[in-house]
Design a protein around this motif. Structure first.
Motif, mmCIF file in Angstrom:
data_model
loop_
_atom_site.group_PDB
_atom_site.id
_atom_site.type_symbol
_atom_site.label_atom_id
_atom_site.label_comp_id
_atom_site.label_asym_id
_atom_site.label_seq_id
_atom_site.Cartn_x
_atom_site.Cartn_y
_atom_site.Cartn_z
ATOM 1 N N LEU A 9 22.992 56.558 63.726
ATOM 2 C CA LEU A 9 21.756 56.840 63.470
ATOM 3 C C LEU A 9 20.567 57.061 64.428
ATOM 4 O O LEU A 9 19.399 58.037 63.674
ATOM 5 N N LEU A 10 20.737 57.193 65.717
ATOM 6 C CA LEU A 10 19.888 57.385 66.325
ATOM 7 C C LEU A 10 19.407 58.970 66.654
ATOM 8 O O LEU A 10 18.852 59.661 66.936
ATOM 9 N N ILE A 11 20.741 59.894 66.051
ATOM 10 C CA ILE A 11 20.887 60.896 66.081
ATOM 11 C C ILE A 11 20.520 61.286 64.858
ATOM 12 O O ILE A 11 19.627 62.697 65.276
ATOM 13 N N LEU A 12 20.540 61.131 63.682
ATOM 14 C CA LEU A 12 20.047 61.532 62.866
ATOM 15 C C LEU A 12 18.695 60.947 62.410
ATOM 16 O O LEU A 12 18.016 62.160 61.352
ATOM 17 N N MET A 13 18.298 60.455 63.217
ATOM 18 C CA MET A 13 16.802 59.707 63.349
ATOM 19 C C MET A 13 16.213 61.158 62.999
ATOM 20 O O MET A 13 15.108 61.773 62.474
ATOM 21 N N PRO A 14 15.918 62.177 64.157
ATOM 22 C CA PRO A 14 15.493 63.693 64.542
ATOM 23 C C PRO A 14 15.422 64.005 63.089
ATOM 24 O O PRO A 14 14.867 65.089 62.109
ATOM 25 N N VAL A 15 17.049 64.488 61.962
ATOM 26 C CA VAL A 15 17.671 65.038 60.762
ATOM 27 C C VAL A 15 16.560 64.109 59.925
ATOM 28 O O VAL A 15 15.913 64.972 58.881
ATOM 29 N N PHE A 16 16.078 62.973 59.485
ATOM 30 C CA PHE A 16 15.108 62.391 58.393
ATOM 31 C C PHE A 16 14.225 63.085 58.990
ATOM 32 O O PHE A 16 13.216 63.188 57.694
ATOM 33 N N ILE A 17 13.587 62.495 60.061
ATOM 34 C CA ILE A 17 12.172 63.280 60.451
ATOM 35 C C ILE A 17 12.087 64.662 59.585
ATOM 36 O O ILE A 17 11.180 64.720 59.171
ATOM 37 N N THR A 18 12.661 65.330 60.197
ATOM 38 C CA THR A 18 12.493 66.806 59.478
ATOM 39 C C THR A 18 12.896 66.916 57.636
ATOM 40 O O THR A 18 11.627 67.913 57.429
ATOM 41 N N ILE A 19 13.463 66.723 57.563
ATOM 42 C CA ILE A 19 13.633 66.511 56.210
ATOM 43 C C ILE A 19 12.331 65.714 55.327
ATOM 44 O O ILE A 19 11.621 65.746 54.359
ATOM 45 N N PHE A 20 12.177 65.082 55.946
ATOM 46 C CA PHE A 20 10.730 63.961 55.754
ATOM 47 C C PHE A 20 9.550 64.914 56.203
ATOM 48 O O PHE A 20 8.600 65.211 55.114
ATOM 49 N N ALA A 21 9.643 65.420 56.854
ATOM 50 C CA ALA A 21 8.383 66.668 57.099
ATOM 51 C C ALA A 21 8.746 67.530 55.998
ATOM 52 O O ALA A 21 7.294 67.904 55.635
ATOM 53 N N ILE A 22 9.520 67.811 55.591
ATOM 54 C CA ILE A 22 9.462 69.187 54.732
ATOM 55 C C ILE A 22 9.034 69.426 53.259
ATOM 56 O O ILE A 22 8.184 69.248 52.284
ATOM 57 N N TRP A 23 8.960 68.133 53.075
ATOM 58 C CA TRP A 23 9.056 66.919 51.608
ATOM 59 C C TRP A 23 7.544 66.843 51.871
ATOM 60 O O TRP A 23 7.170 67.541 50.481
ATOM 61 N N ILE A 24 6.880 66.613 52.859
ATOM 62 C CA ILE A 24 5.239 65.977 52.897
ATOM 63 C C ILE A 24 4.916 67.937 52.553
ATOM 64 O O ILE A 24 3.469 67.859 52.388
ATOM 65 N N THR A 25 5.398 68.776 53.768
ATOM 66 C CA THR A 25 4.944 69.783 53.427
ATOM 67 C C THR A 25 5.109 70.575 52.185
ATOM 68 O O THR A 25 3.821 71.096 51.680
#
Length: 279
Positions: free
Chosen positions: A252-268
């Motif tokens: 889950l910790l490794i996937l956290m940066p991936v989730f943040i990237t996906i979240f940032a893409i959506w916000i963008t």
């Protein structure tokens, strides 16, 4: 036909700032999630360790025989039963109280019992409670468990605030970039580029930055988490010694940066399209 490639990019200073801030926010997110997971694991282990344990106390000498009889009659429900001697209690109290001999008249008789199942503990506990004090370890340690859940809540709040900061930062950068590249955006609109195409250009930029920032943030957070766990285990004190992160937790910790990237893409995408529609 328009080729699908990045037609504008962030300024160098902007790119460096965004990488730095996203690295910091990713670090905080991974750290907050890691602390929540480690404390959660500790609370679960702590409760599981003492779930079947109970202590019996009585200051009446005539009651001790009744307790012994109840324990004997329910031996099939008890995995382990140990009577704590006066010498044992004196040894436990020695760091705080001197003159152990004078305490003998005041110390209760105590048994520490481990039951086979929770239902066994409930049944025998009701019987013992009629003659002596029956205290489960889980209820006695409820304060420590409560403190653990409160720390998890605090870590969860920090994680939520960090994700909110990520959303605000990405939104600000997207707006600022759109203003700086207003001329390029006008040209793209004139040659027929859709809002989705323009948003995709910003998403490509943000994705590259978030991937680099995510790697940096996780690379810093992981050793810090390991250091915290090592310090907790070295303390060898109660709940602290139980802290840990399972294999699923590390995933889950490794996937956290991936989730943040996906979240940032959506916000963008959302921010950029809103800007284009209102311009």
């Amino acid at each position: 036909m328009i080729k699908r490639q990045t037609v504008f990019s962030l300024l160098r200073e902007q790119s460096m700032f965004m990488t730095a801030i996203m690295s910091l926010l990713t670090f905080l997110s991974v750290l907050a999630l890691g602390i929540a997971l480690s404390i959660g694991t500790g609370v679960i282990r702590w409760n599981a360790q003492w779930d079947l344990y109970a202590t019996v106390q009585t200051t009446k000498s005539d009651t001790a025989g009744k307790i012994e009889k109840i324990l004997s009659e329910n031996s099939d429900k008890i995995a382990e039963s140990v009577k704590i001697t006066t010498d044992d209690m004196n040894a436990m109290l020695r760091p705080w109280v001197s003159g152990g001999g004078a305490l003998k008249n005041y110390l209760p008789e105590m048994w520490e019992i481990k039951f086979k199942t929770k239902s066994d503990m409930t049944a025998v506990g009701k019987e013992i409670s009629q003659h002596a004090r029956f205290l489960t370890h889980a209820s006695a340690l409820k304060t420590s468990t409560s403190a653990g859940w409160k720390m998890i809540l605090i870590a969860g709040i920090v994680l939520t605030l960090t994700l909110g900061a990520i959303g605000a930062s990405i939104s600000y950068i997207a707006r600022n970039t759109a203003m700086l590249h207003r001329r390029e955006l006008e040209i793209l609109n004139q040659i027929g580029a859709t809002d989705a195409f323009v948003a995709r250009q910003m998403q490509i930029i943000v994705t590259k930055i978030c991937l680099v920032a995510g790697l940096i943030g996780f690379a810093i957070a992981a050793p810090v988490l390991l250091l915290i766990l090592s310090a907790a285990h070295s303390a060898r004190i109660g709940l602290m010694a139980m802290l840990g992160i399972s294999a699923i937790g590390w995933l889950l910790l490794i996937l956290m940066p991936v989730f943040i990237t996906i979240f940032a893409i959506w916000i963008t995408k959302r921010t950029t399209i809103n800007i284009l529609k209102n311009s």
